[in-house]
Design a protein around this motif. Structure first.
Motif, PDB file in Angstrom:
ATOM      1  N   ALA A 286     -42.962   9.852 120.859  1.00 32.29           N
ATOM      2  CA  ALA A 286     -43.216   9.188 119.681  1.00 32.29           C
ATOM      3  C   ALA A 286     -44.335  10.181 118.785  1.00 32.29           C
ATOM      4  O   ALA A 286     -43.802  10.266 117.714  1.00 32.29           O
ATOM      5  N   PHE A 287     -44.721  11.147 119.718  1.00 29.77           N
ATOM      6  CA  PHE A 287     -45.538  12.202 119.072  1.00 29.77           C
ATOM      7  C   PHE A 287     -44.655  13.318 118.583  1.00 29.77           C
ATOM      8  O   PHE A 287     -44.791  13.763 117.341  1.00 29.77           O
ATOM      9  N   LEU A 288     -43.646  13.703 119.215  1.00 28.08           N
ATOM     10  CA  LEU A 288     -42.762  14.487 118.891  1.00 28.08           C
ATOM     11  C   LEU A 288     -41.784  14.117 117.490  1.00 28.08           C
ATOM     12  O   LEU A 288     -41.671  14.684 116.621  1.00 28.08           O
ATOM     13  N   VAL A 289     -41.643  12.620 117.567  1.00 28.34           N
ATOM     14  CA  VAL A 289     -41.093  12.108 116.329  1.00 28.34           C
ATOM     15  C   VAL A 289     -42.052  12.433 115.184  1.00 28.34           C
ATOM     16  O   VAL A 289     -41.367  12.765 113.917  1.00 28.34           O
ATOM     17  N   LEU A 290     -43.232  12.145 115.081  1.00 26.51           N
ATOM     18  CA  LEU A 290     -44.137  12.416 114.336  1.00 26.51           C
ATOM     19  C   LEU A 290     -44.160  13.626 113.625  1.00 26.51           C
ATOM     20  O   LEU A 290     -44.305  13.999 112.686  1.00 26.51           O
ATOM     21  N   LEU A 291     -44.299  14.572 114.524  1.00 31.75           N
ATOM     22  CA  LEU A 291     -44.132  16.018 114.477  1.00 31.75           C
ATOM     23  C   LEU A 291     -43.041  16.503 113.439  1.00 31.75           C
ATOM     24  O   LEU A 291     -42.979  17.290 112.311  1.00 31.75           O
ATOM     25  N   VAL A 292     -41.751  15.969 114.032  1.00 32.13           N
ATOM     26  CA  VAL A 292     -40.472  16.195 113.254  1.00 32.13           C
ATOM     27  C   VAL A 292     -40.561  15.829 111.801  1.00 32.13           C
ATOM     28  O   VAL A 292     -40.309  16.369 110.907  1.00 32.13           O
ATOM     29  N   TYR A 293     -41.301  14.320 111.633  1.00 36.34           N
ATOM     30  CA  TYR A 293     -41.307  13.965 110.422  1.00 36.34           C
ATOM     31  C   TYR A 293     -42.164  14.690 109.753  1.00 36.34           C
ATOM     32  O   TYR A 293     -41.667  14.918 108.343  1.00 36.34           O
ATOM     33  N   ALA A 294     -43.400  15.158 110.065  1.00 32.70           N
ATOM     34  CA  ALA A 294     -44.093  15.947 109.265  1.00 32.70           C
ATOM     35  C   ALA A 294     -43.483  17.421 108.688  1.00 32.70           C
ATOM     36  O   ALA A 294     -43.791  17.807 107.385  1.00 32.70           O
ATOM     37  N   VAL A 295     -42.622  17.865 109.823  1.00 28.11           N
ATOM     38  CA  VAL A 295     -42.111  19.160 109.267  1.00 28.11           C
ATOM     39  C   VAL A 295     -41.083  18.884 108.308  1.00 28.11           C
ATOM     40  O   VAL A 295     -41.058  19.631 107.271  1.00 28.11           O
ATOM     41  N   LEU A 296     -40.406  17.853 108.449  1.00 27.04           N
ATOM     42  CA  LEU A 296     -39.203  17.734 107.538  1.00 27.04           C
ATOM     43  C   LEU A 296     -39.697  17.247 106.175  1.00 27.04           C
ATOM     44  O   LEU A 296     -39.129  17.489 105.050  1.00 27.04           O
ATOM     45  N   TRP A 297     -41.105  16.478 106.114  1.00 30.35           N
ATOM     46  CA  TRP A 297     -41.339  16.073 104.847  1.00 30.35           C
ATOM     47  C   TRP A 297     -41.856  17.294 104.208  1.00 30.35           C
ATOM     48  O   TRP A 297     -41.892  17.541 103.058  1.00 30.35           O
ATOM     49  N   ALA A 298     -42.563  18.216 105.027  1.00 28.17           N
ATOM     50  CA  ALA A 298     -43.298  19.538 104.239  1.00 28.17           C
ATOM     51  C   ALA A 298     -41.930  20.226 103.797  1.00 28.17           C
ATOM     52  O   ALA A 298     -42.090  21.068 102.802  1.00 28.17           O
ATOM     53  N   ILE A 299     -40.834  20.390 104.674  1.00 28.78           N
ATOM     54  CA  ILE A 299     -39.835  21.149 104.297  1.00 28.78           C
ATOM     55  C   ILE A 299     -38.907  20.434 102.798  1.00 28.78           C
ATOM     56  O   ILE A 299     -38.752  21.459 101.940  1.00 28.78           O
ATOM     57  N   PHE A 300     -38.721  19.195 102.829  1.00 35.97           N
ATOM     58  CA  PHE A 300     -37.848  18.582 101.932  1.00 35.97           C
ATOM     59  C   PHE A 300     -38.762  18.162 100.721  1.00 35.97           C
ATOM     60  O   PHE A 300     -38.336  17.854  99.570  1.00 35.97           O
ATOM     61  N   ASP A 301     -40.103  18.058 100.726  1.00 32.29           N
ATOM     62  CA  ASP A 301     -40.524  17.209  99.660  1.00 32.29           C
ATOM     63  C   ASP A 301     -42.109  17.482  99.887  1.00 32.29           C
ATOM     64  O   ASP A 301     -43.127  16.657  99.689  1.00 32.29           O
ATOM     65  N   ARG A 302     -42.303  18.948  99.698  1.00 31.97           N
ATOM     66  CA  ARG A 302     -43.809  19.437  99.965  1.00 31.97           C
ATOM     67  C   ARG A 302     -44.575  18.992  98.681  1.00 31.97           C
ATOM     68  O   ARG A 302     -45.892  18.836  98.999  1.00 31.97           O
ATOM     69  N   GLU A 303     -44.001  18.744  97.444  1.00 30.79           N
ATOM     70  CA  GLU A 303     -45.016  18.156  96.308  1.00 30.79           C
ATOM     71  C   GLU A 303     -45.725  16.773  96.555  1.00 30.79           C
ATOM     72  O   GLU A 303     -46.740  16.697  96.284  1.00 30.79           O
ATOM     73  N   SER A 304     -45.123  16.019  97.395  1.00 29.69           N
ATOM     74  CA  SER A 304     -45.657  14.706  97.802  1.00 29.69           C
ATOM     75  C   SER A 304     -46.274  14.879  98.959  1.00 29.69           C
ATOM     76  O   SER A 304     -47.359  13.804  99.464  1.00 29.69           O
ATOM     77  N   LEU A 305     -46.588  15.908  99.711  1.00 26.26           N
ATOM     78  CA  LEU A 305     -47.390  15.869 100.888  1.00 26.26           C
ATOM     79  C   LEU A 305     -48.899  16.460 100.653  1.00 26.26           C
ATOM     80  O   LEU A 305     -49.150  17.773 100.790  1.00 26.26           O
ATOM     81  N   ASN A 306     -49.362  15.521  99.970  1.00 30.47           N
ATOM     82  CA  ASN A 306     -50.669  15.805  99.265  1.00 30.47           C
ATOM     83  C   ASN A 306     -51.790  15.156 100.109  1.00 30.47           C
ATOM     84  O   ASN A 306     -51.578  14.903 101.389  1.00 30.47           O
ATOM     85  N   TRP A 307     -52.982  14.592  99.735  1.00 31.97           N
ATOM     86  CA  TRP A 307     -53.973  14.014 100.486  1.00 31.97           C
ATOM     87  C   TRP A 307     -53.466  12.738 100.930  1.00 31.97           C
ATOM     88  O   TRP A 307     -53.749  12.226 102.120  1.00 31.97           O
ATOM     89  N   HIS A 308     -52.804  12.035 100.101  1.00 28.67           N
ATOM     90  CA  HIS A 308     -52.207  10.753 100.259  1.00 28.67           C
ATOM     91  C   HIS A 308     -51.148  10.887 101.381  1.00 28.67           C
ATOM     92  O   HIS A 308     -51.111  10.177 102.457  1.00 28.67           O
TER      93      HIS A 308
END
Length: 108
Positions: free
Chosen positions: A22-44
């Protein structure tokens, strides 16, 4: 009356979220978020990821504690032959276990 397949699925998902994968899923999700939608990866976004991570840590700790309690109870049940009629109750869904406990409390 509860829907058996749905309750089994929910229990399985709860168990899966306590696994290291489950932690690996979270890490993959975070990496994909940073790659595909970096603008929305803010404090929220960071708060969302942090909340998800803390939820997984809590789930894992609770699962570990529950498994330890079950192991201790299993040992006590093995040593008491009159308790053998409830040794498989941990295979039941939470609602069925609650009903069993309620019946036993009414009978005592």
């Amino acid at each position: 009356m509860t829907n058996q397949p749905v309750t089994s699925l929910l229990t399985s998902i709860g168990t899966l979220t306590s696994r290291p994968a489950a932690f690996l899923v979270l890490l993959v999700y975070a990496v994909l978020w940073a790659i595909f939608d970096r603008e929305s990866l803010n404090w929220h976004g960071a708060t969302t990821l942090f909340t998800w991570a803390m939820t997984l840590f809590i789930q894992r700790a609770e699962h570990r504690d529950t498994q330890a309690i079950h192991a201790k109870l299993d040992e006590m049940l093995r040593s008491n032959s009159s308790a053998s009629n409830i040794t498989r109750i941990d295979d039941e869904e939470p609602e069925a276990i609650e009903k069993h406990r309620s019946r036993r409390q009414r009978n005592d």
